[in-house]
Design a protein around this motif. Structure first.
Motif, PDB file in Angstrom:
ATOM      1  N   THR A 166       0.834  -1.204   0.000  1.00  0.00           N
ATOM      2  CA  THR A 166       0.000   0.000   0.000  1.00  0.00           C
ATOM      3  C   THR A 166       0.868   1.253   0.000  1.00  0.00           C
ATOM      4  OG1 THR A 166      -1.672  -1.221   1.275  1.00  0.00           O
ATOM      5  CG2 THR A 166      -1.914   1.172   1.153  1.00  0.00           C
ATOM      6  N   HIS A 179      -9.318  -1.267  -1.346  1.00  0.00           N
ATOM      7  CA  HIS A 179      -8.814  -2.615  -1.053  1.00  0.00           C
ATOM      8  C   HIS A 179      -9.938  -3.626  -1.231  1.00  0.00           C
ATOM      9  CE1 HIS A 179      -6.718  -5.973   0.550  1.00  0.00           C
ATOM     10  NE2 HIS A 179      -7.227  -5.926   1.759  1.00  0.00           N
ATOM     11  N   TYR A 196      -3.048  -2.608   5.047  1.00  0.00           N
ATOM     12  CA  TYR A 196      -3.568  -1.524   4.191  1.00  0.00           C
ATOM     13  C   TYR A 196      -4.005  -0.338   5.038  1.00  0.00           C
ATOM     14  CZ  TYR A 196      -7.559   0.844   1.919  1.00  0.00           C
ATOM     15  OH  TYR A 196      -8.468   1.766   1.469  1.00  0.00           O
ATOM     16  N   PHE A 240      -5.638  -2.207  -4.157  1.00  0.00           N
ATOM     17  CA  PHE A 240      -4.849  -3.332  -3.645  1.00  0.00           C
ATOM     18  C   PHE A 240      -5.807  -4.504  -3.497  1.00  0.00           C
ATOM     19  CE2 PHE A 240      -3.295  -5.003   0.752  1.00  0.00           C
ATOM     20  CZ  PHE A 240      -2.871  -6.194   0.185  1.00  0.00           C
TER      21      PHE A 240
END
Length: 339
Positions: A166, A179, A196, A240
Motif C-alpha cells: 500500500t 482494497h 492496508y 490493492f
C-alpha cells in the motif's frame, strides 16, 4: 463410523475422544464414562489407536489444503513433497474446499494413526482442538496461522507486506486507494486489511468504508467487487487486491468498463503466482517464498516425528515486492525486511 461422530454425540472434542482411547487417565471420570458409553452404543472400532503411535509407522504424510484449485498452493506442495520423498515419506493430499467439517475429517486420519504426521495449509477449526491434537501427534501449520496457537507455524508477515504494498501505491502519488479483501473470517484477509489500513493512517489518508469490498479469493469476486468500486461517485485511482487471481478479475472489470490499467486505475495483487507475470498488464505483487514455506514446514514435521523438540515454533520467512506494469511504476524487485 468415525471418531468425529463419537465426539459430536458425546459433545466433546475429537482430541478428548482420542485421549479416552489412548490416555484415559488424562480425562475426568465423568467425561471418560460419557465417551465410553457413546463408543459402546455406536460400536466404534478405531483403525489404529493413538497408543500405537510410536511403534507403528505408515511412512505417509497428510497435507490439508483449503482449495486445491488455487495456483498458490502448487509450489508449497512441491516443497513439502520433495522434502518428504527425500526422507522416505509419501504425501497424500486432502482438499477441504474451505469446508470446516471436511477439515475435521482429515484430521481424524491422524487421530486414527492412518498417517504419521500432518501439514495444515488451512486452519478453520477451533484453536483448543488443534492444540490438544498437536500435543499427541506431529502437526505443522503453514501459510495460515492463528494468534496464540502453540503449534509450529511457517508463514510470512502478511501485515507488514500488505502495508509495504500500500505504501508503494502512496509513494506513486495515489491518495484514493481501495482494497478488495478476501473473506474476513480468514486471518490472512484481516491481516492484509490491517496492513492496508496502517499505511493509509500513517500517511493521513482517508479510510473510506466504501473503498473496502470483501471478495472470496476467486477471479469472479475480484471482477464483481471492482465493478462496485467503479460504480462509486468518486472512484479510486489505485486498488490493492487480496490475491493475484482476484487482481486479474479486477483488471478485467476495469478493461470491460472502458478504462485502462494502470493509466486510469493502478491495480496490485498478492502471492506472485504464475499468472501475475504473464497477464497483461503484468501484475505488481508480493512474492511469497512458496517452495521454501513448504520445505520448512516439512523439515519441522520430520523433527517432530523423530521425537526431536523444537526450541522455536514460529518461523516468518522473507518475501519480496515485485513491481511490474499494473501499478504504473518501472519494473523492479524490492526485498522486504525479515521480521
Amino acid at each position: 463410523m468415525k471418531m468425529i461422530d463419537v465426539a459430536k454425540i458425546a459433545n466433546v472434542s475429537v482430541a478428548t475422544v482420542s485421549r479416552v482411547i489412548s490416555q484415559p487417565d488424562r480425562v475426568s471420570k465423568e467425561t471418560r464414562q460419557k465417551v465410553l458409553e457413546v463408543i459402546k452404543e455406536l460400536n466404534y472400532q478405531p483403525h489404529m489407536i493413538a497408543r500405537q503411535f510410536r511403534t507403528k509407522e505408515t511412512k505417509t504424510i497428510l497435507v490439508v489444503v483449503p482449495d486445491i484449485t488455487k495456483a498458490f498452493f502448487s509450489e508449497v506442495l512441491r516443497g513439502i513433497e520433495h522434502t518428504a520423498l527425500k526422507n522416505g515419506y509419501q504425501v497424500i493430499l486432502g482438499d477441504t474446499e474451505n469446508d470446516i467439517e471436511r477439515e475435521r475429517e482429515y484430521i481424524n486420519l491422524l487421530l486414527k494413526k492412518q498417517v504419521d504426521g500432518m501439514v495444515l495449509l488451512t486452519a478453520r477449526i477451533d484453536k483448543e482442538s488443534l492444540e490438544e491434537i498437536s500435543n499427541q501427534f506431529p502437526m505443522v501449520l503453514a501459510c495460515e496461522y492463528m494468534n496464540g496457537l502453540n503449534i509450529p507455524t511457517v508463514s510470512i508477515d502478511n501485515i507488514s507486506s500488505a502495508r509495504k504494498l500500500t505504501e508503494h501505491l502512496i509513494q506513486l502519488g495515489h491518495t484514493k486507494i481501495a482494497h478488495i479483501t478476501g473473506p474476513i473470517n480468514v486471518i490472512l484477509s484481516r491481516d492484509r486489511l490491517r496492513g492496508y489500513q496502517q499505511a493509509m493512517l500513517k500517511y493521513d489518508l482517508i479510510l473510506d468504508p466504501a473503498f473496502i469490498q470483501e471478495g472470496d479469493f476467486s477471479y469472479e469476486s475480484g471482477y464483481n467487487q471492482m465493478l462496485k468500486l467503479l460504480a462509486l461517485e468518486t472512484i479510486p485511482t489505485a486498488v490493492f487486491v487480496f490475491n493475484d487471481e482476484m487482481a486479474v478479475g479486477a483488471i478485467a472489470a476495469v478493461k470491460d468498463s472502458g478504462l485502462n490499467v494502470p493509466k486510469d486505475i493502478a491495480v496490485v495483487g498478492f502471492d506472485n503466482v504464475k499468472m501475475s507475470s504473464v497477464y497483461e498488464p503484468r501484475i505488481t505483487t508480493i512474492d511469497q517464498p512458496k517452495y521454501k514455506i513448504g520445505k520448512k514446514a516439512m523439515d519441522l514435521l520430520l523433527k517432530l516425528m523423530s521425537g526431536e523438540g523444537l526450541q522455536k515454533k514460529k518461523f516468518v520467512l522473507k518475501d519480496q515486492l515485485i513491481i511490474r506494469e499494473s501499478c504504473g511504476a518501472k519494473a523492479s524487485v524490492q526485498e522486504l525486511e525479515k521480521v
